[in-house]
Design a protein around this motif. Sequence first.
Motif, PDB file in Angstrom:
ATOM      1  N   GLN A   5     -98.769 -25.904 -53.861  1.00  0.00           N
ATOM      2  CA  GLN A   5     -99.173 -25.307 -52.598  1.00  0.00           C
ATOM      3  C   GLN A   5     -99.882 -26.378 -51.760  1.00  0.00           C
ATOM      4  OE1 GLN A   5     -98.517 -21.508 -51.956  1.00  0.00           O
ATOM      5  NE2 GLN A   5     -97.031 -22.688 -53.104  1.00  0.00           N
ATOM      6  N   ARG A  42    -102.944 -24.577 -46.747  1.00  0.00           N
ATOM      7  CA  ARG A  42    -102.631 -23.307 -46.089  1.00  0.00           C
ATOM      8  C   ARG A  42    -102.860 -22.104 -47.007  1.00  0.00           C
ATOM      9  NH1 ARG A  42     -96.696 -24.506 -44.058  1.00  0.00           N
ATOM     10  NH2 ARG A  42     -96.766 -25.881 -45.887  1.00  0.00           N
ATOM     11  N   THR A  43    -102.939 -22.347 -48.321  1.00  0.00           N
ATOM     12  CA  THR A  43    -103.303 -21.274 -49.250  1.00  0.00           C
ATOM     13  C   THR A  43    -104.541 -20.522 -48.774  1.00  0.00           C
ATOM     14  OG1 THR A  43    -102.363 -22.360 -51.199  1.00  0.00           O
ATOM     15  CG2 THR A  43    -104.193 -20.839 -51.590  1.00  0.00           C
ATOM     16  N   TRP A  44    -105.456 -21.237 -48.113  1.00  0.00           N
ATOM     17  CA  TRP A  44    -106.751 -20.669 -47.737  1.00  0.00           C
ATOM     18  C   TRP A  44    -106.778 -20.132 -46.309  1.00  0.00           C
ATOM     19  CZ3 TRP A  44    -109.801 -19.935 -51.727  1.00  0.00           C
ATOM     20  CH2 TRP A  44    -109.695 -20.794 -52.840  1.00  0.00           C
ATOM     21  N   ASP A  45    -105.628 -20.062 -45.625  1.00  0.00           N
ATOM     22  CA  ASP A  45    -105.620 -19.651 -44.218  1.00  0.00           C
ATOM     23  C   ASP A  45    -106.334 -18.327 -44.002  1.00  0.00           C
ATOM     24  OD1 ASP A  45    -104.291 -21.893 -43.343  1.00  0.00           O
ATOM     25  OD2 ASP A  45    -102.358 -20.908 -43.020  1.00  0.00           O
ATOM     26  N   ARG A  46    -105.973 -17.316 -44.765  1.00  0.00           N
ATOM     27  CA  ARG A  46    -106.566 -15.983 -44.547  1.00  0.00           C
ATOM     28  C   ARG A  46    -108.058 -15.978 -44.881  1.00  0.00           C
ATOM     29  NH1 ARG A  46    -103.059 -12.147 -43.164  1.00  0.00           N
ATOM     30  NH2 ARG A  46    -100.847 -12.386 -43.686  1.00  0.00           N
ATOM     31  N   ASP A  92     -96.939 -13.809 -46.226  1.00  0.00           N
ATOM     32  CA  ASP A  92     -97.593 -14.525 -47.321  1.00  0.00           C
ATOM     33  C   ASP A  92     -96.558 -15.110 -48.273  1.00  0.00           C
ATOM     34  OD1 ASP A  92    -100.047 -13.901 -46.263  1.00  0.00           O
ATOM     35  OD2 ASP A  92    -100.407 -12.196 -47.592  1.00  0.00           O
ATOM     36  N   SER A 138     -95.085 -18.105 -46.616  1.00  0.00           N
ATOM     37  CA  SER A 138     -96.006 -19.243 -46.623  1.00  0.00           C
ATOM     38  C   SER A 138     -96.003 -19.946 -47.977  1.00  0.00           C
ATOM     39  CB  SER A 138     -97.421 -18.773 -46.281  1.00  0.00           C
ATOM     40  OG  SER A 138     -98.337 -19.852 -46.325  1.00  0.00           O
ATOM     41  N   GLN A 181    -104.451 -14.896 -50.595  1.00  0.00           N
ATOM     42  CA  GLN A 181    -103.671 -14.139 -49.614  1.00  0.00           C
ATOM     43  C   GLN A 181    -103.749 -12.635 -49.872  1.00  0.00           C
ATOM     44  OE1 GLN A 181    -101.556 -16.923 -51.084  1.00  0.00           O
ATOM     45  NE2 GLN A 181    -100.562 -17.831 -49.316  1.00  0.00           N
ATOM     46  N   GLU A 182    -103.549 -12.246 -51.126  1.00  0.00           N
ATOM     47  CA  GLU A 182    -103.514 -10.820 -51.453  1.00  0.00           C
ATOM     48  C   GLU A 182    -104.873 -10.147 -51.317  1.00  0.00           C
ATOM     49  OE1 GLU A 182    -100.769  -9.793 -54.949  1.00  0.00           O
ATOM     50  OE2 GLU A 182    -101.298 -11.892 -55.337  1.00  0.00           O
ATOM     51  N   ALA A 231    -107.764 -11.655 -49.656  1.00  0.00           N
ATOM     52  CA  ALA A 231    -108.530 -12.635 -48.878  1.00  0.00           C
ATOM     53  C   ALA A 231    -109.931 -12.144 -48.557  1.00  0.00           C
ATOM     54  CB  ALA A 231    -107.780 -12.989 -47.595  1.00  0.00           C
TER      55      ALA A 231
END
Length: 300
Positions: free
Chosen positions: A35, A38-42, A190, A193, A270-271, A273
């Motif tokens: 990854q 961007r994994t941490w976007d949310r 998600d 992404s 993501q799931e 956040a």
Amino acid sequence: MSPRIVTRDGVSLAVEHGGPADADTTVVLVHGWAQDRRTWDRVVELLPASVRYVRYDLCGHGESDPPEATTIDRLADDLAEVVAAFAPTGGLVLAGHSMGGMTIMAMADRYPDLVRDRVRGVVFVSTACADMGRLTLGLRGVAGTVAHLIERAVATALVRYRPQRLPLGRRAVMLGARWLVFGRRPRRADVASVADQLLRAHPASVGAFQNEISLHDRTAALSVLRRTPGVVLAGTADRLCSVRHARAIADELDAARLVLCPGAGHMLPQERAREVADEIVALCRATSAPVVSGCPRVRH
């Protein structure tokens, strides 16, 4: 173009940071295998403006260069360099997802004084301290054995043949990601992404780091963080790092809580956040007050 840091062995890493420069505590977000940041976007979207954060692409992932040495020890060294360059003073809250959590454990092993002196909180998300040598993807019996053999064969092939890109189409990757790393009813955005991040990663690095994960054992290193306030989050439907793996981490940390997220898979940033962000913010505020969350806490 993202800010960059060139590590001591000449590898360029893409780094992003936000929030007030004079904040007393900096949150450092470390993403997982295959990854990127961007994994941490949310999660970042949910952090209050008062929280300073740093996130970056691990070597061989996202916009960062592939390394010569593909080891989790190397990732720990890079993390220490990112901290020195972008958070040289003040307290730290370290949050690691999957291989990112393993990277934090390796940093505790290699830089114990740094961790003891500056880390005020730690968040381990969907990760493990050991026992990753036989991935069965949650399958039992013959199916689990076949899954393990395929996983080993794929990692070996990526390292041996070093393709320029993963030989998979985006749709196939999305279908695989939907089953493998998500729980019930994930958002399509998600899943897309996760697939895009995987397709952007350097294939040989992906294979080599997967081999490293299979050998990972940093249980003893957790003693450095034993009295550090923290939380260990796990999805009950995680096929990669199970609740059993999360409990093993929590058992080593006297000041951490185990938080289970029913029905969630591997991609908790993501799931779930909101829950992840709430736990990070609570540690930044250094308060013992409970954070409202949709995940039941398991007292440890």
